[in-house]
Design an enzyme around this catalytic site. Structure first.
Site, PDB file in Angstrom:
ATOM      1  N   ARG A 150       0.827  -1.212   0.000  1.00 55.08           N
ATOM      2  CA  ARG A 150       0.000   0.000   0.000  1.00 55.08           C
ATOM      3  C   ARG A 150       0.860   1.260   0.000  1.00 55.08           C
ATOM      4  O   ARG A 150       0.564   2.222  -0.711  1.00 55.08           O
ATOM      5  CB  ARG A 150      -0.921  -0.008   1.227  1.00 55.08           C
ATOM      6  N   ASP A 176     -17.084   7.299   7.107  1.00 53.12           N
ATOM      7  CA  ASP A 176     -15.898   6.480   6.907  1.00 53.12           C
ATOM      8  C   ASP A 176     -14.682   7.309   7.293  1.00 53.12           C
ATOM      9  O   ASP A 176     -14.700   8.537   7.162  1.00 53.12           O
ATOM     10  CB  ASP A 176     -15.769   6.005   5.459  1.00 53.12           C
TER      11      ASP A 176
END
Length: 297
Positions: free
Chosen positions: A54, A166
């Site tokens: 990532r 979120d």
């Protein structure tokens, strides 16, 4: 059919540096501690390869030569702005329409009739509120929205609202756009797809956008579930907080459940992921069936 701008940016510039093949234990430990401090996501030793994959994308985007350089950025005054990108990169956002369908069946067959079809006390319009606590790219709240829009089209005296939150601002922006590729809406009933989504054409061919009658009932708010406080005091009939606690340690799970309880209406329901359980956590909720809990009335 409709034509609408797709929420996609251009390609990133190529990085002249080669990203190192591995991250040192000290560097990984710093990333672990930083991520935990800002999101309470608990990255164990087994997540090292995922973190490298990532973060390598962030290194390329920033033209940084090493993980050490990236950590130096996080420690610098500019690191506060990069922290959002770090959490965005680490957060897992695997989702699809009507994922874990038993929850949606329970919502339509048990929750809604039980709450909405009893004679309402008093007069006036009432609001059925749902909180999608881990909205990701939006498939979960739009699944809920299509179900609620269909149900309340046949029930008088009610409207509905969904709070969509979120920690990742990147996925939340995508969710707010309400645009999905054709293969992402395969799980939506054809009649609901035709009624509640616009089919794109031209540059939008192969995409669908949620119609305004869905989006006008949905609010999108960036939120760290373990942050100091929530920017709302709403009470919800249903809270979806699915496949979130699996990334937290026990203490964090305990704190989160108690927070969610406070925002759940008496008689309201908490839906968690099928791989999750509240068995070892102190709470006041009653287990209705696996992954579904109810607050006493």
């Amino acid at each position: 059919m409709a034509s609408f701008p797709l929420p996609f940016g251009g390609g990133a510039a190529r990085n002249p540096f080669s990203v190192p093949a591995s991250i040192t234990e000290a560097e990984y430990q710093f990333i672990r501690e930083t991520v935990y401090q800002h999101s309470r996501i608990n990255l164990g030793p087994s997540k090292k390869e995922l973190v490298m994959a990532r973060l390598s994308k962030r290194l390329r985007a920033l033209n940084l030569a090493s993980y050490a350089d990236y950590i130096a950025l996080l420690r610098s005054p500019a690191g506060k702005d990069e922290m959002t990108n770090l959490i965005d990169s680490i957060s897992t956002n695997h989702t699809y329409f009507f994922r874990e369908p038993q929850h949606f069946e329970f919502l339509s067959q048990v929750v809604l009739p039980g709450i909405c079809e009893a004679p309402p006390p008093g007069f006036g319009l009432r609001t059925f509120k749902v909180w999608s606590a881990a909205t990701s790219t939006g498939e979960e709240p739009y699944s809920i929205a299509t179900l609620l829009a269909d149900y309340f089209s046949r029930v008088r005296g009610w409207n509905w609202k969904i709070l969509c939150t979120d920690i990742s601002t990147r996925v939340l922006r995508k969710a707010g756009d309400g645009i999905f590729a054709k293969d992402r809406v395969d799980q939506v009933r054809p009649d609901w797809l035709a009624r509640y989504f616009e089919k794109g054409h031209g540059q939008s061919e192969g995409f669908y956008r949620a119609r305004p009658e869905l989006r006008q009932n949905m609010q999108f708010v960036a939120l760290n579930l373990l942050g100091p406080s929530y920017p709302f005091n709403d009470i919800f009939q249903v809270i979806f907080c699915r496949n979130v606690m699996i990334y937290f340690d026990r203490q964090t799970q305990q704190e989160l459940v108690l927070r969610l309880e406070k925002h759940l209406a008496p008689g309201g329901y908490l839906m968690i992921g099928h791989a999750e359980s509240l068995t070892a956590i102190q709470h006041n909720l009653k287990l209705i069936k696996p992954s579904i809990y109810r607050k006493p009335e």
